[in-house]
Design an enzyme around this catalytic site. Structure first.
Site, PDB file in Angstrom:
ATOM      1  N   ALA A 209       0.833  -1.210   0.000  1.00 60.00           N
ATOM      2  CA  ALA A 209       0.000   0.000   0.000  1.00 60.00           C
ATOM      3  C   ALA A 209       0.861   1.252   0.000  1.00 60.00           C
ATOM      4  CB  ALA A 209      -0.945  -0.023   1.202  1.00 60.00           C
ATOM      5  N   LEU A 210       1.225   1.673  -1.213  1.00 55.19           N
ATOM      6  CA  LEU A 210       2.050   2.877  -1.387  1.00 55.19           C
ATOM      7  C   LEU A 210       1.214   4.020  -1.979  1.00 55.19           C
ATOM      8  CD1 LEU A 210       5.036   4.036  -1.419  1.00 55.19           C
ATOM      9  CD2 LEU A 210       5.191   3.195  -3.763  1.00 55.19           C
TER      10      LEU A 210
ATOM     11  N   GLU B 161       3.332  -0.327 -10.853  1.00 59.07           N
ATOM     12  CA  GLU B 161       4.720  -0.391 -10.343  1.00 59.07           C
ATOM     13  C   GLU B 161       5.620   0.586 -11.100  1.00 59.07           C
ATOM     14  OE1 GLU B 161       6.361  -3.969  -8.972  1.00 59.07           O
ATOM     15  OE2 GLU B 161       4.400  -4.885  -8.652  1.00 59.07           O
ATOM     16  N   GLY B 162       5.062   1.752 -11.388  1.00 58.22           N
ATOM     17  CA  GLY B 162       5.763   2.780 -12.143  1.00 58.22           C
ATOM     18  C   GLY B 162       5.383   2.694 -13.606  1.00 58.22           C
TER      19      GLY B 162
ATOM     20  N   ALA C  32      -0.642  10.889  -4.669  1.00 57.69           N
ATOM     21  CA  ALA C  32       0.752  10.411  -4.732  1.00 57.69           C
ATOM     22  C   ALA C  32       0.800   9.123  -5.540  1.00 57.69           C
ATOM     23  CB  ALA C  32       1.309  10.187  -3.327  1.00 57.69           C
ATOM     24  N   GLY C  33       1.007   9.262  -6.848  1.00 57.21           N
ATOM     25  CA  GLY C  33       1.123   8.101  -7.729  1.00 57.21           C
ATOM     26  C   GLY C  33       2.575   7.935  -8.129  1.00 57.21           C
ATOM     27  N   SER C  34       2.938   8.497  -9.279  1.00 54.61           N
ATOM     28  CA  SER C  34       4.345   8.429  -9.693  1.00 54.61           C
ATOM     29  C   SER C  34       5.251   9.093  -8.661  1.00 54.61           C
ATOM     30  CB  SER C  34       4.518   9.138 -11.049  1.00 54.61           C
ATOM     31  OG  SER C  34       3.722   8.528 -12.030  1.00 54.61           O
TER      32      SER C  34
END
Ligand SMILES: Cc1cc2nc3c(=O)[nH]c(=O)nc-3n(C[C@H](O)[C@H](O)[C@H](O)COP(=O)(O)OP(=O)(O)OC[C@H]3O[C@@H](n4cnc5c(N)ncnc54)[C@H](O)[C@@H]3O)c2cc1C
Length: 392
Positions: free
Chosen positions: A132-133, A373-374, A138-140
Site C-alpha cells: 500500500a504505497l 509499479e511505475g 501520490a502516484g508516480s
C-alpha cells in the site's frame, strides 16, 4: 552507478529445477487455469480456488525463505512461475506477484521476529499480502504521500487513505507507507508498517471497475486512526522511501514476467488460429503479411524474455545497477506485451474483437503492465538517471 554500465559480465542458463518448474506450471495452468480465464474476466471476482490451488502446489511459498516455511526461490525462478501462470490468465498470476510484492518490505528490511511472525502464514498461502504505497495525490511521485503515522506510546496511529491497492480488500497483511516526519528531507519522511487487518479504524471504501486483470480486486483503503504496534514498524523511522524503492527494484521484474507471459499466450493463440483459419483458399498464416506479423510477435516476446531473465540474474547477483535492470526489463516487456497482444487481435480479424476468443482479454490485460509499479515514463526516468546521475 553512473555512465554506460558493463552489461557483459553475467550469463544465465536455466537449471534443471527451473525447467521442471516451468514445464509443470505450464501444464497446470493449461489444465486448471486457462479454462477459467474468460469466466474470471467476465465475473470480475477473485477466485479463492485458484489461490488454494497455487498454495497447495507451493507456488505461493516460492518467495519466502525455507527457514519460515517457504521454498527460498531466487528471483528468476519466481518470474518463471509468474510468466507461466500469466500465459494462461494474467489475473491469476497476480496472486503470486502480489504475494511477493506485499512481502518484500519485510523480506528486505524486516526483523527476524517479524519474519517469524508473518512468513509462515504467507508462505502457506493462508494469508495474502498487499503493498500500500499509492494515494490519490501520490502516484508516480511516491514521496508526496500524505497518510500520517503519529507515534503514541508503544504504537503508531495511522490516518489517511490509499488508492489502487491490489488485493487490499482481501489481504490479511498490508505493507503501508506513511509520513512520520514531514520536516525531514524529502526521502527521509516516510516509514513502513506491517498492518494486520481487519483492524479498528480500517475500511475498504471502494473497489475499482477495470479494463483488465478484472478478477484481481483493486481497493481504496481508509485508515481512520488505526493503531499499529511499534513492533510492526519495518526498518527504522525514515527508511520508508528507501524500502519502497528497493521493493520496486525487485518486484518490477515480476510485472515484466507477467507481460512476457501475456505476450506468449497471445502469440500461441494467434499462431494456432493462423494455422486453421482459411481465406482466399489458404491458411491465413500462409499469407506473408500475417506470417510476418507472427514472426515479429515471436521475436519481440523472446527479446523481452531474454532481457527479463538476464535482469533477474544481475539483480540476484547483487548488481550495483539493480534499478536500471529492473526498469529496463519492465519497460521492454510491457511494451512487447501491448504490441504483441494488439497484433494478436489483428491476426484474428473481427473474431479478435469479440469475447469468444481470448486475445481481446489479453490485450486489455497487457495494458496494466505499462502502468503499475511505475509507468513506462517512470521506467525511462530510472534508466536515464542511471546513465546520467542525478542533477547537481
Ligand atoms: C490496477 C492497478 C493496480 C495497482 N496496484 C497497486 C498496488 O498494489 N499498490 C500500490 O501502491 N499501487 C498500485 N497501483 C498504482 C500504480 O502504481 C499507479 O497508478 C502508477 O504508479 C501511476 O500513478 P498515477 O496513477 O497516480 O499516475 P500519475 O502519477 O498521475 O501519472 C499520470 C501520467 O503522468 C506521467 N508522469 C507522471 N510523472 C511524470 C514524470 N516525472 N515524468 C514524465 N511523466 C510523468 C505518467 O507516466 C502518466 O502517464 C495500481 C494501479 C492500478 C491501475
Amino acid at each position: 552507478m553512473v555512465g554506460v554500465p558493463d552489461t557483459t559480465t553475467l550469463g544465465y542458463r536455466l537449471t534443471e529445477e527451473q525447467e521442471f518448474l516451468r514445464d509443470t506450471l505450464r501444464d497446470l495452468a493449461d489444465e486448471k487455469i486457462a479454462p477459467r480465464a474468460a469466466e474470471i474476466d467476465r465475473t470480475g471476482e477473485f477466485q479463492e480456488d485458484i489461490r488454494r490451488l497455487l498454495a497447495a502446489q507451493d507456488v505461493l511459498a516460492l518467495p519466502f525463505p525455507e527457514a519460515y516455511g517457504g521454498v527460498g526461490a531466487d528471483l528468476l525462478t519466481i518470474c518463471i512461475a509468474i510468466e507461466q501462470i500469466a500465459r494462461a490468465c494474467a489475473t491469476s498470476s497476480l496472486i503470486l506477484t502480489v504475494q511477493a510484492l506485499g512481502s518484500l518490505p519485510l523480506l528486505l528490511a524486516g526483523s527476524d521476529e517479524q519474519k517469524a511472525r508473518f512468513f509462515p502464514d504467507l508462505a502457506s498461502g493462508q494469508m495474502l499480502a498487499a503493498f500500500a504505497l499509492t494515494e490519490p495525490e501520490a502516484g508516480s511521485d511516491a514521496a508526496a504521500i500524505r497518510t500520517r503515522a503519529v507515534r503514541d506510546g508503544d504504537a503508531y496511529v495511522i490516518t489517511g487513505s490509499k488508492r489502487f491497492i491490489t488485493h487490499g480488500s482481501i489481504a490479511g497483511l498490508l505493507s503501508v507507507f506513511a509520513l512520520t516526519d514531514p520536516d525531514a528531507p524529502r526521502h527521509r519522511r516516510l516509514s513502513c508498517f506491517a498492518v494486520e487487518v481487519p483492524a479498528e479504524g480500517f475500511s475498504v471504501s471502494r473497489l475499482e471497475h477495470k479494463m483488465g486483470i478484472r478478477g484481481s480486486p483493486t481497493a481504496e483503503l481508509q485508515f481512520d486512526g488505526v493503531r499499529v504496534p511499534v513492533a510492526n514498524r519495518i526498518g527504522e523511522e525514515g527508511d520508508g522511501f528507501r524500502i519502497a524503492m528497493d521493493t520496486l527494484d525487485r518486484s518490477r521484474p515480476g510485472v515484466a514476467a507477467q507481460a512476457v507471459g501475456i505476450a506468449q499466450g497471445a502469440l500461441d493463440a494467434a499462431t494456432a488460429y493462423a494455422r486453421q483459419r482459411k481465406q482466399f483458399g489458404e491458411r491465413i498464416g500462409d499469407h506473408q503479411l500475417v506470417a510476418g506479423m507472427l514472426a515479429d510477435m515471436d521475436a519481440r516476446t523472446e527479446a523481452a524474455r531474454q532481457l527479463l531473465y538476464k535482469a533477474c540474474t544481475e539483480i540476484e547477483a547483487g548488481s550495483p545497477d539493480t534499478a536500471r535492470w529492473s526498469a529496463m526489463c519492465k519497460l521492454v516487456a510491457g511494451d512487447a506485451a501491448m504490441a504483441v497482444t494488439t497484433d494478436a487481435v489483428q491476426v484474428f480479424g473481427g473474431y479478435g474483437y469479440i469475447e469468444e476468443f481470448p486475445v481481446e482479454r489479453m490485450m486489455r490485460d497487457a495494458k496494466i503492465t505499462q502502468l503499475y509499479e511505475g509507468t513506462q515514463q517512470i521506467q525511462r526516468l530510472v534508466i536515464a538517471r542511471s546513465l546520467l546521475g542525478r542533477p547537481d
